[in-house]
Scaffold this active site. Structure first.
Site, PDB file in Angstrom:
ATOM      1  CG  HIS A 106      -2.069   0.949   1.073  1.00 37.50           C
ATOM      2  ND1 HIS A 106      -1.957   2.287   1.346  1.00 37.50           N
ATOM      3  CD2 HIS A 106      -3.338   0.747   0.631  1.00 37.50           C
ATOM      4  CE1 HIS A 106      -3.114   2.866   1.095  1.00 37.50           C
ATOM      5  NE2 HIS A 106      -3.970   1.960   0.653  1.00 37.50           N
ATOM      6  CG  ASP A 121      -8.481  -4.233  -2.974  1.00 37.54           C
ATOM      7  OD1 ASP A 121      -9.682  -4.100  -2.693  1.00 37.54           O
ATOM      8  OD2 ASP A 121      -7.790  -3.333  -3.465  1.00 37.54           O
TER       9      ASP A 121
END
Ligand code: CMC
Length: 414
Positions: A298, A355
Site C-alpha cells: 500500500h 483487497d
C-alpha cells in the site's frame, strides 16, 4: 512549531509558510515557489504532494490509523451502518434518528423503479463489456435522468446500487428486480442482485452484516487515486455525475480497486497450477518478472492496513457461519503466512491490504468476480461525493500541474 521554513537556494534564502493539520501532519506551502525561484517541484506519483486541506478522513500509515470525520474505523464498524457512515461523510456529523429517517426516505424516493430507459440502455452494451465500464458510463448519463428537485448526492447514493444490480442481472440474462422501499439499503442491494422470480431474496443477517461492513470499510480513504480523480474533475467544475463516472474508471485499475478481482484471479491461477505458493512468491520478488502479489502493499500503510485486519475477521466469520468451504480461502491464508514472514516483503513493508480478503467475502456472498470492483465503487461513493463537495465548498482552484518537458527542442517540418 515553526510557521515558516527557509530554503537556501544557491546562497539566497527563500521563505515558505508551513501548514499544520489537526493531527500533526505538516506541509510546506510552496505555492509561490516558481514565482520566487523559477523552480517547480517534481514528485512522480505525488508521493509527497498534498492536493488540499481536507476534513473528511485521516490515515496514519505508520501507525495503521484510519478515521472518518474523527471517528476510528474500528468504532464505526461496530456502531454504525453504511447509511449512517454515508451521512457522516457527506454532512460531517452522525445523524440523529430523525435525520437518518429523512435521509433513508429521500433515498427511497429516487428508486428508479419506473425508469425503463436505463434498462434499455443496459441491455445494449456489448456482451463482453466489463461491469465497471458500464457503471462508469451509466453513472455519467444519470445526470440526464434525474427528476426535478432531486438532491444529486442522494440521487447518486440511491441509484448506483440499482445500476450495479441491473448490470449484473442483464449480463446474466436475469429479469430486473425493483428497489424495495421496505428493505434497508444493504438488504436492497442483495435483493436486487439475487431475488428469484416469485420471491424476494431470503435475507441472511450474517450476509447483510458482512456486506454492510465491507461497504463501510471502503467508504473513504483520503486522497487515493479515484478520489483524487473526482477532486480533479470537481476543480474544473465538472458535474458530480461525470466526476463520479471518472472516479469509477480510476478505481477499475488493478493497482487500485481492481486489485480485488485480480487477487481472486491470482489465487485461482495458483490453484490451477498446482498450488505451489513458494514459486509465486519468488515470481513476485523477481525484478525481471512483472508479476506482483496482488492484494499486498500500500502506498500509505507501511505497518498494517487496519481495514485488512477487520476484513479478515469478517471473512473468517462469514465463512465459518455459512460453512463456506472454499480452497481459495485456505490458499489465501497460506500465501499470507508465507509472504508476511519473507524478508523481501518485510523489508519493503508489504502487508495484505483491504483487497486481499474482500474478494473472498464477495465470493461467499455469491457475487461474481467481475462485479467485485463494482461493489468497491458502491462503498467508495459517499467518500467521492464528500470530496467533490469539499472541493467546491472550499473554492479550491483548478488542478493543473506543471511538467518538466524532455521532448524535442523546437524544430521545423521538412
Ligand atoms: N508484490 C511484489 N512487490 C511489490 C508489491 C507487490 N504487491 N508491491 C510493491 N512491491 C515492491 C515494488 O516492486 C518496489 O520494489 P523496488 O523498491 O525494489 O523497486 C517496492 O515494493 C515499492 O513498490 P512501489 O510500487 O514503488 O510502491 P507504491 O507505494 O507506489 O505501490 C501499490 C503501492 C499498492 C501500487 C503496490 O504495492 C502494488 O502494486 N500492490 C499490488 C496491487 C494491489 O494490491 N493494489 C491494491 C491497493 S489497496 C486498495 C486501494 O487503495 O485501492
Amino acid at each position: 512549531m515553526c510557521s515558516i521554513v527557509n530554503f537556501n537556494m544557491n546562497g539566497v534564502v527563500k521563505t515558505f509558510p508551513v501548514v499544520y493539520g489537526t493531527l500533526h501532519e505538516k506541509a510546506i506551502n510552496i505555492s509561490t515557489l516558481r514565482e520566487q525561484t523559477g523552480y517547480i517541484t517534481l514528485d512522480p506519483g505525488f508521493k509527497n504532494t498534498g492536493i488540499a486541506k481536507s476534513s473528511i478522513s485521516f490515515v496514519d500509515g505508520e501507525r495503521g490509523i484510519l478515521l472518518y470525520r474523527g471517528y476510528p474505523i474500528e468504532q464505526i464498524i461496530q456502531k454504525c451502518t453504511f447509511l449512517e457512515t454515508s451521512y457522516l461523510l457527506l454532512n460531517g456529523e452522525l445523524p440523529n434518528d430523525n435525520q437518518l429517517d429523512h435521509f433513508s426516505e429521500m433515498i427511497n424516493q429516487c428508486n428508479l423503479n419506473n425508469n425503463t430507459k436505463i434498462l434499455q440502455i443496459c441491455k445494449n452494451y456489448p456482451i463482453n463489456s466489463h461491469p465497471m465500464g458500464i457503471l462508469s458510463s451509466l453513472s455519467c448519463i444519470l445526470e440526464f435522468m434525474q427528476e426535478e428537485n432531486n438532491n444529486n448526492y442522494i440521487h447518486l447514493l440511491a441509484t448506483l446500487p440499482i445500476l450495479a444490480a441491473l448490470i449484473y442481472r442483464t449480463k446474466n440474462g436475469l429479469f430486473p428486480v425493483k428497489y424495495d422501499n421496505n428493505l434497508c439499503y444493504t438488504s436492497n442491494i442483495l435483493n436486487m442482485f439475487f431475488a428469484k422470480k416469485t420471491n424476494n431474496y431470503q435475507q441472511n443477517p450474517i450476509i447483510v452484516d458482512a456486506l454492510d461492513k465491507l461497504l463501510i470499510l471502503h467508504a473513504d480513504h483520503e486522497q487515493n487515486c479515484s478520489t483524487t480523480t473526482v477532486r480533479l474533475l470537481s476543480s474544473a467544475h465538472v458535474s458530480i455525475y461525470a466526476s463520479i463516472s471518472a472516479g469509477i474508471s480510476a478505481l477499475w485499475g488493478r493497482l487500485h480497486g481492481g486489485a480485488n478481482q485480480a487477487v481472486i484471479e491470482m489465487l485461482e491461477n495458483i490453484l490451477q497450477n498446482g498450488g505451489n505458493i513458494h514459486k509465486w512468491i519468488e515470481k513476485a520478488k523477481n525484478k525481471k518478472d512483472p508479476f506482483r502479489l496482488m492484494g499486498f502493499g500500500h502506498r500509505i500503510y507501511k505497518n498494517f492496513d487496519p481495514r485488512a485486519i477487520i476484513i479478515k475477521q469478517v471473512a473468517e466469520n462469514i465463512i465459518n457461519k455459512l460453512k463456506f468451504n472454499n480452497p481459495i480461502l485456505k490458499l489465501a491464508k497460506e500465501l499470507e503466512e508465507v509472504a508476511i514472514h519473507d524478508s523481501y516483503f518485510i523489508e519493503k513493508k508489504l502487508y495484505p491490504n483491504i483487497d486481499f480478503y474482500s474478494g473472498i467475502i464477495y465470493k461467499a456472498i455469491g457475487i461474481p468476480k467481475d462485479m467485485f470492483t463494482v461493489m468497491f465503487a458502491l462503498g467508495r461513493l459517499p467518500g467521492w461525493i464528500a470530496h467533490w463537495k469539499e472541493m467546491r465548498l472550499n473554492n479550491e482552484p483548478l488542478v493543473r500541474p506543471r511538467q518538466i518537458y524532455v521532448g524535442y527542442r523546437k524544430r521545423n517540418i521538412v
